[in-house]
Design a protein around this motif. Structure first.
Motif, PDB file in Angstrom:
ATOM      1  N   ALA A 237       4.344  17.001  -5.665  1.00 29.27           N
ATOM      2  CA  ALA A 237       2.977  15.936  -5.255  1.00 29.27           C
ATOM      3  C   ALA A 237       2.226  15.460  -6.398  1.00 29.27           C
ATOM      4  O   ALA A 237       2.128  16.217  -7.134  1.00 29.27           O
ATOM      5  CB  ALA A 237       2.059  17.245  -4.507  1.00 29.27           C
ATOM      6  N   ILE A 238       2.029  14.290  -6.244  1.00 32.66           N
ATOM      7  CA  ILE A 238       1.230  13.522  -7.390  1.00 32.66           C
ATOM      8  C   ILE A 238      -0.004  12.692  -6.357  1.00 32.66           C
ATOM      9  O   ILE A 238       0.213  12.579  -5.265  1.00 32.66           O
ATOM     10  CB  ILE A 238       1.650  12.707  -8.084  1.00 32.66           C
ATOM     11  N   GLY A 239      -1.186  12.618  -6.974  1.00 31.28           N
ATOM     12  CA  GLY A 239      -2.357  12.201  -6.420  1.00 31.28           C
ATOM     13  C   GLY A 239      -3.046  13.150  -5.709  1.00 31.28           C
ATOM     14  O   GLY A 239      -2.515  14.249  -5.384  1.00 31.28           O
ATOM     15  N   SER A 240      -4.319  13.230  -5.325  1.00 34.80           N
ATOM     16  CA  SER A 240      -4.942  14.080  -4.629  1.00 34.80           C
ATOM     17  C   SER A 240      -5.744  13.799  -3.566  1.00 34.80           C
ATOM     18  O   SER A 240      -6.701  14.465  -2.604  1.00 34.80           O
ATOM     19  CB  SER A 240      -6.024  14.885  -5.783  1.00 34.80           C
ATOM     20  N   GLY A 241      -5.325  12.877  -2.934  1.00 34.79           N
ATOM     21  CA  GLY A 241      -6.155  12.020  -1.585  1.00 34.79           C
ATOM     22  C   GLY A 241      -5.655  12.942  -0.447  1.00 34.79           C
ATOM     23  O   GLY A 241      -4.838  13.598  -0.476  1.00 34.79           O
ATOM     24  N   GLY A 242      -6.425  12.524   0.716  1.00 37.07           N
ATOM     25  CA  GLY A 242      -6.023  13.143   1.926  1.00 37.07           C
ATOM     26  C   GLY A 242      -4.874  12.483   2.812  1.00 37.07           C
ATOM     27  O   GLY A 242      -4.263  12.930   3.840  1.00 37.07           O
ATOM     28  N   LYS A 243      -4.526  11.315   2.405  1.00 32.82           N
ATOM     29  CA  LYS A 243      -3.392  10.511   3.003  1.00 32.82           C
ATOM     30  C   LYS A 243      -2.138  10.812   2.361  1.00 32.82           C
ATOM     31  O   LYS A 243      -1.817  10.344   1.263  1.00 32.82           O
ATOM     32  CB  LYS A 243      -3.811   9.041   3.017  1.00 32.82           C
ATOM     33  N   SER A 244      -1.226  11.314   3.130  1.00 30.12           N
ATOM     34  CA  SER A 244      -0.025  11.718   2.384  1.00 30.12           C
ATOM     35  C   SER A 244       1.228  10.801   2.803  1.00 30.12           C
ATOM     36  O   SER A 244       1.352  10.685   4.112  1.00 30.12           O
ATOM     37  CB  SER A 244       0.449  13.160   2.917  1.00 30.12           C
ATOM     38  N   THR A 245       2.068  10.566   2.060  1.00 32.91           N
ATOM     39  CA  THR A 245       3.308   9.742   2.332  1.00 32.91           C
ATOM     40  C   THR A 245       4.428  10.409   1.446  1.00 32.91           C
ATOM     41  O   THR A 245       4.155  10.908   0.278  1.00 32.91           O
ATOM     42  CB  THR A 245       3.194   8.181   1.528  1.00 32.91           C
ATOM     43  N   VAL A 246       5.413  10.530   2.073  1.00 27.29           N
ATOM     44  CA  VAL A 246       6.746  11.284   1.494  1.00 27.29           C
ATOM     45  C   VAL A 246       7.477  10.271   1.050  1.00 27.29           C
ATOM     46  O   VAL A 246       7.876   9.300   1.876  1.00 27.29           O
ATOM     47  CB  VAL A 246       7.220  12.162   2.512  1.00 27.29           C
ATOM     48  N   ILE A 247       7.917  10.548  -0.166  1.00 22.64           N
ATOM     49  CA  ILE A 247       9.161   9.371  -0.970  1.00 22.64           C
ATOM     50  C   ILE A 247      10.012  10.112  -1.103  1.00 22.64           C
ATOM     51  O   ILE A 247      10.133  11.032  -1.963  1.00 22.64           O
ATOM     52  CB  ILE A 247       8.255   8.682  -2.110  1.00 22.64           C
ATOM     53  N   SER A 248      11.206   9.922  -0.414  1.00 29.02           N
ATOM     54  CA  SER A 248      12.433  10.735  -0.657  1.00 29.02           C
ATOM     55  C   SER A 248      13.657   9.680  -1.389  1.00 29.02           C
ATOM     56  O   SER A 248      13.597   8.422  -0.896  1.00 29.02           O
ATOM     57  CB  SER A 248      12.917  11.394   0.735  1.00 29.02           C
ATOM     58  N   GLY A 249      14.609  10.400  -1.692  1.00 25.96           N
ATOM     59  CA  GLY A 249      15.512   9.680  -2.327  1.00 25.96           C
ATOM     60  C   GLY A 249      16.197  10.251  -3.725  1.00 25.96           C
ATOM     61  O   GLY A 249      15.671  11.400  -4.241  1.00 25.96           O
TER      62      GLY A 249
END
Length: 245
Positions: free
Chosen positions: A189-201
């Motif tokens: 995990a990078i960034g510390s905000g509340g809106k999460s996006t999963v980047i897979s690949g």
């Protein structure tokens, strides 16, 4: 993530320098005038920039050895740009000679460091010599890909990609958090905000995207709350040279 030790970084710098030198040795006069992967830059521009950053990091260490600090480029960002434009049109022989000289100078500077030397303060990012070595590693590996000779991000090593995850976490916008899911490897995990996006690949595709390069394996997927979404926008690359001096 395992931290890169000075000993390992020294090996990586030599390996990356050999890669760039090998690519330059394979180019023709026409090749260096052809477009690179960077908009508006020929391969000659990329080679000139590699020489510039190698010399810049070498002088950071040369001054640090005397207890001095000096700006990264003579003349700051404008000086960097002028030097690249002046050297971009050099002949193939000139590019190869400049590359050999600048890389030899930089590698000699890093090879000469003892334990205390790696911790010596430098002006670059208000850091130490180790930070300068990591920066040169990034420049050599990424710009070898930018030369556009078929060596894409899929050749980037796991330690290099994981280093980019750490360094380029600064590109995560405020209020956001990216959960990186490289195939077959632990999440990060990078960034510390509340809106999460999963980047897979694939590991290298995620690293290439973070670095603003084109993923070569086509494996990237972004999801938010289990729904497919577009890949998020990124903040600019964390600049090490002030644009206005």
């Amino acid at each position: 993530m395992t931290a890169i030790t000075p000993e390992k970084l020294r090996e990586e710098l030599h390996r990356a320098a050999d890669t760039v030198t090998g690519i330059a040795a394979s180019l023709s006069e026409q090749d260096i005038k052809a477009p690179s992967e960077l908009p508006g830059w020929t391969r000659g521009h990329v080679l000139a920039h590699i020489c510039g950053i190698a010399n810049a990091m070498a002088r950071q260490l040369e001054h640090a050895a005397r207890g001095e600090e000096i700006e990264l480029y003579d003349g700051g960002f404008e000086g960097r740009t002028r030097a690249i434009e002046m050297a971009a049109g050099h002949s193939l022989a000139e590019h190869r000679a400049d590359l050999a000289s600048s890389l030899e100078r930089a590698l000699r500077a890093f090879d000469s460091l003892d334990a205390a030397g790696w911790r010596a303060p430098i002006a670059y990012r208000g850091g130490v010599a180790l930070d300068g070595g990591l920066a040169l590693w990034r420049e050599l590996v990424i710009h070898a890909t930018d030369l556009g000779t078929g060596r894409g991000p899929e050749t980037w090593s796991r330690p290099f990609c994981e280093h980019l995850f750490d360094f380029l976490s600064a590109r995560v916008p405020d209020g956001q958090r990216f959960v990186l899911q490289p195939l077959g490897l632990p999440d990060r995990a990078i960034g510390s905000g509340g809106k999460s996006t999963v980047i897979s690949g694939m590991l290298t595709d995620i690293a290439a995207w973070l670095a603003g390069r084109t993923p070569s394996l086509g494996s990237l997927r972004a999801t938010a709350a289990a729904d497919g979404v577009d890949l998020p926008e990124l903040l600019p690359w964390p600049a090490g040279v002030p644009v206005n001096n």
